[in-house]
Design an enzyme around this catalytic site. Structure first.
Site, PDB file in Angstrom:
ATOM      1  N   SER A 187      -6.440  16.712  14.341  1.00  0.00           N
ATOM      2  CA  SER A 187      -5.362  16.408  15.300  1.00  0.00           C
ATOM      3  C   SER A 187      -4.508  17.633  15.618  1.00  0.00           C
ATOM      4  CB  SER A 187      -4.477  15.274  14.773  1.00  0.00           C
ATOM      5  OG  SER A 187      -5.191  14.067  14.802  1.00  0.00           O
TER       6      SER A 187
ATOM      7  N   LYS B 280      -0.451   3.476   8.095  1.00  0.00           N
ATOM      8  CA  LYS B 280      -0.376   2.838   9.422  1.00  0.00           C
ATOM      9  C   LYS B 280       0.329   1.475   9.403  1.00  0.00           C
ATOM     10  CE  LYS B 280      -4.351   5.093  11.584  1.00  0.00           C
ATOM     11  NZ  LYS B 280      -5.599   4.901  12.335  1.00  0.00           N
TER      12      LYS B 280
ATOM     13  N   ASN C  77      -0.029   3.837  14.834  1.00  0.00           N
ATOM     14  CA  ASN C  77      -0.523   5.196  14.580  1.00  0.00           C
ATOM     15  C   ASN C  77       0.277   6.249  15.344  1.00  0.00           C
ATOM     16  OD1 ASN C  77      -1.513   4.844  17.210  1.00  0.00           O
ATOM     17  ND2 ASN C  77      -3.301   6.088  16.806  1.00  0.00           N
TER      18      ASN C  77
ATOM     19  N   ASP D 201      -5.042   3.534  18.796  1.00  0.00           N
ATOM     20  CA  ASP D 201      -6.447   3.458  18.356  1.00  0.00           C
ATOM     21  C   ASP D 201      -7.239   2.498  19.239  1.00  0.00           C
ATOM     22  OD1 ASP D 201      -6.393   5.309  16.273  1.00  0.00           O
ATOM     23  OD2 ASP D 201      -5.759   3.829  14.793  1.00  0.00           O
TER      24      ASP D 201
ATOM     25  N   GLY E  15     -16.542  -4.375   9.720  1.00  0.00           N
ATOM     26  CA  GLY E  15     -15.341  -3.903   9.031  1.00  0.00           C
ATOM     27  C   GLY E  15     -14.189  -4.853   9.280  1.00  0.00           C
TER      28      GLY E  15
ATOM     29  N   GLY F  49     -10.768  -3.508   8.403  1.00  0.00           N
ATOM     30  CA  GLY F  49      -9.575  -2.692   8.198  1.00  0.00           C
ATOM     31  C   GLY F  49      -8.851  -2.453   9.520  1.00  0.00           C
TER      32      GLY F  49
ATOM     33  N   TYR G 153     -16.378  10.388  13.484  1.00  0.00           N
ATOM     34  CA  TYR G 153     -16.742  11.549  14.317  1.00  0.00           C
ATOM     35  C   TYR G 153     -17.142  12.760  13.489  1.00  0.00           C
ATOM     36  CZ  TYR G 153     -11.901  12.990  13.497  1.00  0.00           C
ATOM     37  OH  TYR G 153     -10.705  13.338  12.909  1.00  0.00           O
TER      38      TYR G 153
ATOM     39  N   GLY H  63     -17.687   8.764  17.392  1.00  0.00           N
ATOM     40  CA  GLY H  63     -16.244   8.514  17.374  1.00  0.00           C
ATOM     41  C   GLY H  63     -15.398   9.607  18.006  1.00  0.00           C
TER      42      GLY H  63
HETATM   43  P1  NAP Z   1     -10.106   0.766   6.151  1.00  0.00           P
HETATM   44  O1  NAP Z   1      -8.850   0.119   6.612  1.00  0.00           O
HETATM   45  O2  NAP Z   1     -10.175   1.365   4.796  1.00  0.00           O
HETATM   46  O3  NAP Z   1     -11.268  -0.352   6.293  1.00  0.00           O
HETATM   47  C1  NAP Z   1     -12.525  -0.079   5.852  1.00  0.00           C
HETATM   48  C2  NAP Z   1     -13.465  -1.270   6.094  1.00  0.00           C
HETATM   49  O4  NAP Z   1     -14.744  -0.788   5.780  1.00  0.00           O
HETATM   50  C3  NAP Z   1     -13.191  -2.460   5.217  1.00  0.00           C
HETATM   51  O5  NAP Z   1     -13.347  -3.651   5.941  1.00  0.00           O
HETATM   52  C4  NAP Z   1     -14.278  -2.346   4.136  1.00  0.00           C
HETATM   53  O6  NAP Z   1     -14.799  -3.587   3.731  1.00  0.00           O
HETATM   54  C5  NAP Z   1     -15.385  -1.656   4.883  1.00  0.00           C
HETATM   55  N1  NAP Z   1     -16.214  -0.895   3.930  1.00  0.00           N
HETATM   56  C6  NAP Z   1     -15.828   0.152   3.173  1.00  0.00           C
HETATM   57  N2  NAP Z   1     -16.859   0.570   2.428  1.00  0.00           N
HETATM   58  C7  NAP Z   1     -17.915  -0.257   2.715  1.00  0.00           C
HETATM   59  C8  NAP Z   1     -19.264  -0.333   2.270  1.00  0.00           C
HETATM   60  N3  NAP Z   1     -19.731   0.530   1.352  1.00  0.00           N
HETATM   61  N4  NAP Z   1     -20.052  -1.274   2.789  1.00  0.00           N
HETATM   62  C9  NAP Z   1     -19.593  -2.147   3.717  1.00  0.00           C
HETATM   63  N5  NAP Z   1     -18.320  -2.132   4.180  1.00  0.00           N
HETATM   64  C10 NAP Z   1     -17.496  -1.189   3.685  1.00  0.00           C
HETATM   65  O7  NAP Z   1     -10.577   1.924   7.152  1.00  0.00           O
HETATM   66  P2  NAP Z   1     -10.086   2.185   8.635  1.00  0.00           P
HETATM   67  O8  NAP Z   1      -8.797   2.894   8.604  1.00  0.00           O
HETATM   68  O9  NAP Z   1     -10.210   0.936   9.416  1.00  0.00           O
HETATM   69  O10 NAP Z   1     -11.167   3.269   9.131  1.00  0.00           O
HETATM   70  C11 NAP Z   1     -12.530   2.945   9.293  1.00  0.00           C
HETATM   71  C12 NAP Z   1     -13.277   4.129   9.883  1.00  0.00           C
HETATM   72  O11 NAP Z   1     -12.828   4.401  11.207  1.00  0.00           O
HETATM   73  C13 NAP Z   1     -13.128   5.447   9.107  1.00  0.00           C
HETATM   74  O12 NAP Z   1     -14.359   6.054   8.999  1.00  0.00           O
HETATM   75  C14 NAP Z   1     -12.226   6.266   9.988  1.00  0.00           C
HETATM   76  O13 NAP Z   1     -12.499   7.656   9.865  1.00  0.00           O
HETATM   77  C15 NAP Z   1     -12.635   5.789  11.367  1.00  0.00           C
HETATM   78  N6  NAP Z   1     -11.552   6.034  12.361  1.00  0.00           N
HETATM   79  C16 NAP Z   1     -11.865   6.799  13.427  1.00  0.00           C
HETATM   80  C17 NAP Z   1     -10.900   7.073  14.380  1.00  0.00           C
HETATM   81  C18 NAP Z   1     -11.246   7.937  15.558  1.00  0.00           C
HETATM   82  O14 NAP Z   1     -10.315   8.345  16.244  1.00  0.00           O
HETATM   83  N7  NAP Z   1     -12.513   8.174  15.840  1.00  0.00           N
HETATM   84  C19 NAP Z   1      -9.601   6.538  14.242  1.00  0.00           C
HETATM   85  C20 NAP Z   1      -9.312   5.729  13.139  1.00  0.00           C
HETATM   86  C21 NAP Z   1     -10.318   5.503  12.196  1.00  0.00           C
HETATM   87  P3  NAP Z   1     -14.092  -4.507   2.600  1.00  0.00           P
HETATM   88  O15 NAP Z   1     -13.079  -5.327   3.343  1.00  0.00           O
HETATM   89  O16 NAP Z   1     -15.235  -5.276   2.059  1.00  0.00           O
HETATM   90  O17 NAP Z   1     -13.489  -3.548   1.594  1.00  0.00           O
END
Ligand code: NAP
Length: 275
Positions: A21, A68, A89, A105, A128, A130, A215, A236
């Protein structure tokens, strides 16, 4: 005439050292002719960090993992989409000294998808439960698409699905799901765990598009396998650029140089990873 001091923007998170960022925002302000600096801030004490916004002052703050949701009670105002998503965010420190929370987001996801397809009436399987999955469900609904939620932990997935009134399927039932687009909103496959994929390759062929919110790397194992199965892969990077571009609009009221932002982030990722 006295020159006004440069605007200061910051990223609050922990960790923040890996974030692209600062590179993306600083390149944008330079191109826009805005005297501003965007700095990463590793936050240990969120309350103290929020006080610093007013003291310094900072004009705007990006908020990332793990703050967040935790940041929301500290703000004077939170917009309706952030409330529904349950995450902020972006903080705007306005000229009346108030702190306003936004979520960009969901805009990042939607704008990026719209570069490849029309969302309306299409079905999106979102993997997912999260913050990113919540933003994706919200954004798809906003644009008239049909989201369904798949998650490893059923309780968390069901809760999200119930809140937004959409169906939930446990990960074990992925084979029976029918959707035009799959969105990976889990961190599975993110560097350094590049060899991991959240789904078996055999089921990917049924999706026309597969988007990975990750990404880094630009082409995750999921996207490589999706392409091999004949799907159109969306990484991403576009989401990242569009969520940052919307932050710049909120903070400056001006149109950001999106293509330049994409270019600098892409160049850095290629330099670091040889992607
Ligand atoms: P988060 O709140 O930690 O949520 C993660 C989710 O992934 C949870 O539902 C979790 O499931 C699931 N998960 C984790 N490990 C797993 C596994 N081994 N097998 C199956 N499911 C699994 O994460 P977040 O903040 O939403 O971010 C998610 C992704 O989006 C990250 O990679 C982040 O880098 C990316 N992101 C990208 C951008 C962008 O601008 N491109 C912006 C924001 C985020 P459970 O509920 O079962 O634990």
């Amino acid at each position: 005439m006295k020159k006004s001091p440069p605007a200061i923007f910051a990223l609050f998170g922990n960790p923040v050292s890996h974030s692209l960022s600062p590179l993306m925002h600083n390149a944008a302000y330079k191109k826009m002719g805005i005297d501003a600096s965007y700095c990463p801030c590793r936050v240990e004490d969120l309350e103290e960090a929020i006080e610093r916004i007013k003291k310094l002052p900072l004009q705007g703050v990006s908020v990332t993992i793990p703050f967040k949701t935790a940041v929301m009670p500290y703000l004077d105002e939170v917009d309706a989409s952030s409330q529904e998503i349950g995450a902020v965010n972006t903080i705007l420190h306005d000229d009346k000294g108030r702190l306003k929370g936004y979520n960009t987001d969901w805009i990042g996801i939607v704008r990026d998808l719209e570069e490849s397809l029309e969302i309306k009436k299409k079905t999106f399987a979102i993997l997912g439960a999260g913050g990113t999955a919540r933003a994706a469900v919200f954004g798809i609904l906003q644009r008239g698409g049909i989201p369904l939620v798949i998650n490893r932990t059923p309780e968390r997935g069901k809760k999200l699905a119930r809140e937004f009134g959409v169906p939930f399927y446990p990960l074990s039932q992925i084979k029976g799901i029918s959707a035009e687009c799959l969105i990976n909103a889990t961190p599975v496959g993110m560097a350094p765990d590049r060899e991991r994929s959240p789904l078996p390759r055999e089921i990917l062929g049924k999706f026309q598009w597969v988007m990975d919110c990750i990404y880094n790397p630009l082409k995750t194992r999921l996207l490589k396998e999706a392409e091999a199965a004949g799907c159109t892969a969306i990484n991403g990077l576009g989401m990242f650029v569009h969520q940052g571009a919307e932050q710049i609009r909120i903070w400056t009221g001006k149109e950001p140089p999106i293509e330049l932002m994409r270019k600098v982030v892409l160049a850095k990722l290629k330099e670091d990873n040889g992607d």
